[in-house]
Design a protein around this motif. Structure first.
Motif, PDB file in Angstrom:
ATOM      1  N   GLY A  41       7.062   0.508  18.067  1.00  0.00           N
ATOM      2  CA  GLY A  41       5.688   0.840  18.442  1.00  0.00           C
ATOM      3  C   GLY A  41       5.146   1.604  18.083  1.00  0.00           C
ATOM      4  N   ASN A  42       6.431   3.192  17.629  1.00  0.00           N
ATOM      5  CA  ASN A  42       6.150   3.662  16.276  1.00  0.00           C
ATOM      6  C   ASN A  42       5.770   3.068  15.017  1.00  0.00           C
ATOM      7  OD1 ASN A  42       5.654   5.652  18.449  1.00  0.00           O
ATOM      8  ND2 ASN A  42       7.699   6.405  18.660  1.00  0.00           N
ATOM      9  N   ALA A  43       7.235   2.211  14.785  1.00  0.00           N
ATOM     10  CA  ALA A  43       7.263   2.124  13.883  1.00  0.00           C
ATOM     11  C   ALA A  43       5.770   1.290  12.826  1.00  0.00           C
ATOM     12  CB  ALA A  43       8.585   0.929  13.335  1.00  0.00           C
ATOM     13  N   ASP A  44       5.152   0.369  14.627  1.00  0.00           N
ATOM     14  CA  ASP A  44       4.322  -0.214  13.494  1.00  0.00           C
ATOM     15  C   ASP A  44       3.170   0.626  13.155  1.00  0.00           C
ATOM     16  OD1 ASP A  44       5.203  -2.619  14.018  1.00  0.00           O
ATOM     17  OD2 ASP A  44       5.009  -3.078  15.825  1.00  0.00           O
ATOM     18  N   ALA A  45       2.977   1.888  14.010  1.00  0.00           N
ATOM     19  CA  ALA A  45       1.854   3.015  14.056  1.00  0.00           C
ATOM     20  C   ALA A  45       2.556   3.664  12.516  1.00  0.00           C
ATOM     21  CB  ALA A  45       1.775   3.541  15.516  1.00  0.00           C
ATOM     22  N   CYS A  46       3.338   4.075  12.126  1.00  0.00           N
ATOM     23  CA  CYS A  46       3.332   4.947  10.580  1.00  0.00           C
ATOM     24  C   CYS A  46       2.538   4.220   9.130  1.00  0.00           C
ATOM     25  CB  CYS A  46       4.851   4.027  10.980  1.00  0.00           C
ATOM     26  SG  CYS A  46       5.571   5.294   9.190  1.00  0.00           S
ATOM     27  N   ILE A  47       1.941   5.910   9.246  1.00  0.00           N
ATOM     28  CA  ILE A  47       1.366   5.277   8.318  1.00  0.00           C
ATOM     29  C   ILE A  47       1.930   5.621   7.089  1.00  0.00           C
ATOM     30  CG2 ILE A  47      -0.304   5.159   9.209  1.00  0.00           C
ATOM     31  CD1 ILE A  47      -1.573   8.477   8.449  1.00  0.00           C
ATOM     32  N   CYS A  48       3.374   5.890   7.066  1.00  0.00           N
ATOM     33  CA  CYS A  48       4.574   6.846   6.190  1.00  0.00           C
ATOM     34  C   CYS A  48       3.887   5.708   4.204  1.00  0.00           C
ATOM     35  CB  CYS A  48       5.617   6.493   6.224  1.00  0.00           C
ATOM     36  SG  CYS A  48       6.264   7.753   7.355  1.00  0.00           S
ATOM     37  N   PRO A  49       3.976   4.261   4.768  1.00  0.00           N
ATOM     38  CA  PRO A  49       3.916   3.389   2.741  1.00  0.00           C
ATOM     39  C   PRO A  49       3.066   3.782   3.112  1.00  0.00           C
ATOM     40  CG  PRO A  49       4.547   1.983   5.326  1.00  0.00           C
ATOM     41  CD  PRO A  49       4.517   3.397   5.565  1.00  0.00           C
ATOM     42  N   ALA A  50       1.785   4.375   3.139  1.00  0.00           N
ATOM     43  CA  ALA A  50       0.167   4.624   2.570  1.00  0.00           C
ATOM     44  C   ALA A  50      -0.015   5.652   2.265  1.00  0.00           C
ATOM     45  CB  ALA A  50      -1.206   4.715   3.818  1.00  0.00           C
ATOM     46  N   CYS A  51       1.977   6.688   2.233  1.00  0.00           N
ATOM     47  CA  CYS A  51       1.381   8.659   1.753  1.00  0.00           C
ATOM     48  C   CYS A  51       1.337   8.410  -0.386  1.00  0.00           C
ATOM     49  CB  CYS A  51       2.192   8.513   2.062  1.00  0.00           C
ATOM     50  SG  CYS A  51       2.945  10.690   2.365  1.00  0.00           S
ATOM     51  N   PRO A  52       0.369   9.311  -0.652  1.00  0.00           N
ATOM     52  CA  PRO A  52       1.196   9.168  -2.197  1.00  0.00           C
ATOM     53  C   PRO A  52       2.589   9.735  -2.173  1.00  0.00           C
ATOM     54  CG  PRO A  52      -0.433  10.677  -1.446  1.00  0.00           C
ATOM     55  CD  PRO A  52      -0.394   9.975   0.080  1.00  0.00           C
ATOM     56  N   THR A  53       3.077  10.161  -1.316  1.00  0.00           N
ATOM     57  CA  THR A  53       4.493  10.832  -1.684  1.00  0.00           C
ATOM     58  C   THR A  53       5.442   9.184  -1.714  1.00  0.00           C
ATOM     59  OG1 THR A  53       3.967  12.529  -1.143  1.00  0.00           O
ATOM     60  CG2 THR A  53       6.622  12.356  -0.965  1.00  0.00           C
ATOM     61  N   HIS A  54       5.421   8.618  -0.795  1.00  0.00           N
ATOM     62  CA  HIS A  54       6.064   7.515  -0.266  1.00  0.00           C
ATOM     63  C   HIS A  54       5.622   6.524  -1.779  1.00  0.00           C
ATOM     64  CE1 HIS A  54       7.597   3.586   1.461  1.00  0.00           C
ATOM     65  NE2 HIS A  54       7.666   4.572   2.481  1.00  0.00           N
ATOM     66  N   ASP A  55       7.153   6.272  -2.264  1.00  0.00           N
ATOM     67  CA  ASP A  55       6.814   5.821  -3.828  1.00  0.00           C
ATOM     68  C   ASP A  55       8.064   4.491  -3.652  1.00  0.00           C
ATOM     69  OD1 ASP A  55       9.863   6.389  -3.662  1.00  0.00           O
ATOM     70  OD2 ASP A  55      10.120   8.381  -4.466  1.00  0.00           O
ATOM     71  N   ASP A  56       8.147   3.964  -4.959  1.00  0.00           N
ATOM     72  CA  ASP A  56       8.512   3.062  -5.112  1.00  0.00           C
ATOM     73  C   ASP A  56      10.498   2.643  -4.508  1.00  0.00           C
ATOM     74  OD1 ASP A  56       7.139   1.503  -5.957  1.00  0.00           O
ATOM     75  OD2 ASP A  56       7.169   1.573  -8.538  1.00  0.00           O
ATOM     76  N   CYS A  57      10.778   4.017  -4.260  1.00  0.00           N
ATOM     77  CA  CYS A  57      12.410   3.877  -4.407  1.00  0.00           C
ATOM     78  C   CYS A  57      12.214   3.826  -1.999  1.00  0.00           C
ATOM     79  CB  CYS A  57      12.806   5.571  -4.460  1.00  0.00           C
ATOM     80  SG  CYS A  57      14.745   5.016  -3.634  1.00  0.00           S
ATOM     81  N   MET A  58      12.067   4.174  -2.055  1.00  0.00           N
ATOM     82  CA  MET A  58      11.593   4.398  -0.491  1.00  0.00           C
ATOM     83  C   MET A  58      10.673   3.180  -0.269  1.00  0.00           C
ATOM     84  SD  MET A  58      10.424   7.999   0.949  1.00  0.00           S
ATOM     85  CE  MET A  58       9.013   8.647  -0.375  1.00  0.00           C
TER      86      MET A  58
END
Length: 73
Positions: free
Chosen positions: A8-25
């Motif tokens: 549930g937390n993984a589904d709600a996570c917005i990390c992929p939308a973060c400007p710091t979340h790069d192609d490697c991640m």
């Protein structure tokens, strides 16, 4: 309160939308850094949106930039 690493937390996570979340991640499928800890990549700080995340709002972990600094205590 520590953030549980659960679906549930993984589904709600917005990390992929973060400007710091790069192609490697993205390629590594890394998300939910507040629960899982820092990235195995070496991200550059490009802004942080942790404060906008529903997971962060629910659990209130101390800090930001969990992808660089590690999981919330």
């Amino acid at each position: 309160m520590p953030v549980p690493d659960e679906p549930g937390n993984a589904d709600a996570c917005i990390c992929p939308a973060c400007p710091t979340h790069d192609d490697c991640m993205k390629d590594a499928g890394e998300t939910l850094f507040c629960a899982r800890g820092r990235s195995s990549c070496f991200p550059q700080s490009r802004g942080c949106i942790c404060g906008d995340c529903p997971v962060w709002a629910h659990y209130g972990p101390a800090g930001h930039y969990f992808c660089m600094e590690g999981a919330a205590p």
